[in-house]
Write a protein that holds these residues in place. Structure first.
Motif, PDB file in Angstrom:
ATOM      1  N   THR A  66      56.884  36.683  45.541  1.00  0.00           N
ATOM      2  CA  THR A  66      56.819  37.873  44.794  1.00  0.00           C
ATOM      3  C   THR A  66      57.559  38.945  45.656  1.00  0.00           C
ATOM      4  OG1 THR A  66      54.864  37.300  43.486  1.00  0.00           O
ATOM      5  CG2 THR A  66      55.618  39.701  43.587  1.00  0.00           C
ATOM      6  N   SER A  68      58.365  42.679  46.245  1.00  0.00           N
ATOM      7  CA  SER A  68      57.962  44.146  45.721  1.00  0.00           C
ATOM      8  C   SER A  68      58.862  45.226  46.707  1.00  0.00           C
ATOM      9  CB  SER A  68      56.626  44.204  45.854  1.00  0.00           C
ATOM     10  OG  SER A  68      56.168  45.797  45.391  1.00  0.00           O
ATOM     11  N   LYS A  73      57.110  44.877  50.373  1.00  0.00           N
ATOM     12  CA  LYS A  73      56.487  43.565  50.986  1.00  0.00           C
ATOM     13  C   LYS A  73      57.035  42.401  50.155  1.00  0.00           C
ATOM     14  CE  LYS A  73      51.884  43.448  49.007  1.00  0.00           C
ATOM     15  NZ  LYS A  73      50.407  43.400  49.068  1.00  0.00           N
ATOM     16  N   THR A  75      55.247  38.557  48.941  1.00  0.00           N
ATOM     17  CA  THR A  75      54.005  37.802  48.984  1.00  0.00           C
ATOM     18  C   THR A  75      54.294  36.538  48.447  1.00  0.00           C
ATOM     19  OG1 THR A  75      52.839  39.838  48.243  1.00  0.00           O
ATOM     20  CG2 THR A  75      51.640  37.632  47.588  1.00  0.00           C
ATOM     21  N   ARG A  77      52.196  32.849  47.058  1.00  0.00           N
ATOM     22  CA  ARG A  77      51.088  32.314  46.488  1.00  0.00           C
ATOM     23  C   ARG A  77      51.387  30.833  46.416  1.00  0.00           C
ATOM     24  NH1 ARG A  77      51.467  37.228  44.259  1.00  0.00           N
ATOM     25  NH2 ARG A  77      49.714  38.570  44.516  1.00  0.00           N
ATOM     26  N   VAL A  84      47.288  33.022  49.919  1.00  0.00           N
ATOM     27  CA  VAL A  84      48.041  34.128  49.668  1.00  0.00           C
ATOM     28  C   VAL A  84      48.470  34.320  51.129  1.00  0.00           C
ATOM     29  CG1 VAL A  84      48.128  36.445  48.742  1.00  0.00           C
ATOM     30  CG2 VAL A  84      46.837  34.885  47.441  1.00  0.00           C
ATOM     31  N   ARG A  85      49.889  34.882  51.259  1.00  0.00           N
ATOM     32  CA  ARG A  85      50.445  35.392  52.531  1.00  0.00           C
ATOM     33  C   ARG A  85      51.306  36.402  51.966  1.00  0.00           C
ATOM     34  NH1 ARG A  85      47.311  32.209  53.891  1.00  0.00           N
ATOM     35  NH2 ARG A  85      47.181  30.570  55.342  1.00  0.00           N
ATOM     36  N   ASP A  86      51.162  37.635  52.945  1.00  0.00           N
ATOM     37  CA  ASP A  86      51.770  38.856  52.797  1.00  0.00           C
ATOM     38  C   ASP A  86      52.767  39.097  53.768  1.00  0.00           C
ATOM     39  OD1 ASP A  86      50.915  39.473  50.085  1.00  0.00           O
ATOM     40  OD2 ASP A  86      49.123  40.425  51.166  1.00  0.00           O
ATOM     41  N   THR A  88      54.703  42.287  55.126  1.00  0.00           N
ATOM     42  CA  THR A  88      55.317  43.936  55.033  1.00  0.00           C
ATOM     43  C   THR A  88      56.076  44.188  55.849  1.00  0.00           C
ATOM     44  OG1 THR A  88      52.642  44.375  54.237  1.00  0.00           O
ATOM     45  CG2 THR A  88      54.051  46.119  54.867  1.00  0.00           C
TER      46      THR A  88
END
Length: 149
Positions: A66, A68, A73, A75, A77, A84-86, A88
């Protein structure tokens, strides 16, 4: 009798020279820091995408990326519960464009890698792109002036 020491005028001249040197070098140093942030961010995005591609193939899991722009950032999944990894972006670096313009991209095990381009810009206007070529399936970093590495 002679006195030794530094007069106030001499001290002010030295401080003025130091201030002038700092004033001349500061823009170059801050530009270098911004450039390093952009380079680091593009390296992190390439590594993030490469990890997603590898996980989809090695673990045979569908991966969802994803993007955004509002939160600045990425994301990641997985079908694995709780995965879940983000990522930023650092301050001064923003996601300015991505193609395809869909905010969600799915990576299927055994499927073809989607063509993906993420454009990052720093606060000084320098731009770099991270592209995933569907033929080779590896993220590449490109300066938008045309230089690849």
């Amino acid at each position: 009798m002679s006195r030794r020491g530094v007069t106030l005028i001499e001290m002010m001249i030295v401080v003025a020279i130091i201030g002038l040197m700092v004033g001349v070098t500061f823009p170059a140093v801050s530009s270098g820091v911004e450039s390093l942030r952009l380079t680091s961010a593009t390296d992190n995005v390439a590594s993030f995408l490469n990890g997603a591609l590898n996980r989809a193939e090695r673990r045979q899991q569908v991966m969802e990326i994803t993007i955004s722009k509002e939160e600045n950032k990425l994301t990641l999944r997985s079908t694995e519960p709780g995965y879940v990894r983000d990522l930023t972006m650092p301050s001064g670096v923003s996601i300015t464009a991505f193609r395809p313009e869909t905010p969600r991209i799915y990576l299927y095990p055994g499927g073809s890698v989607p063509r993906l381009t993420l454009e990052l810009t720093n606060s000084r206007g320098a731009k770099k792109a991270v592209r995933v070529d569907p033929i080779i399936g590896v993220p590449e970093i490109e300066n938008l002036a045309g230089e690849k590495r």
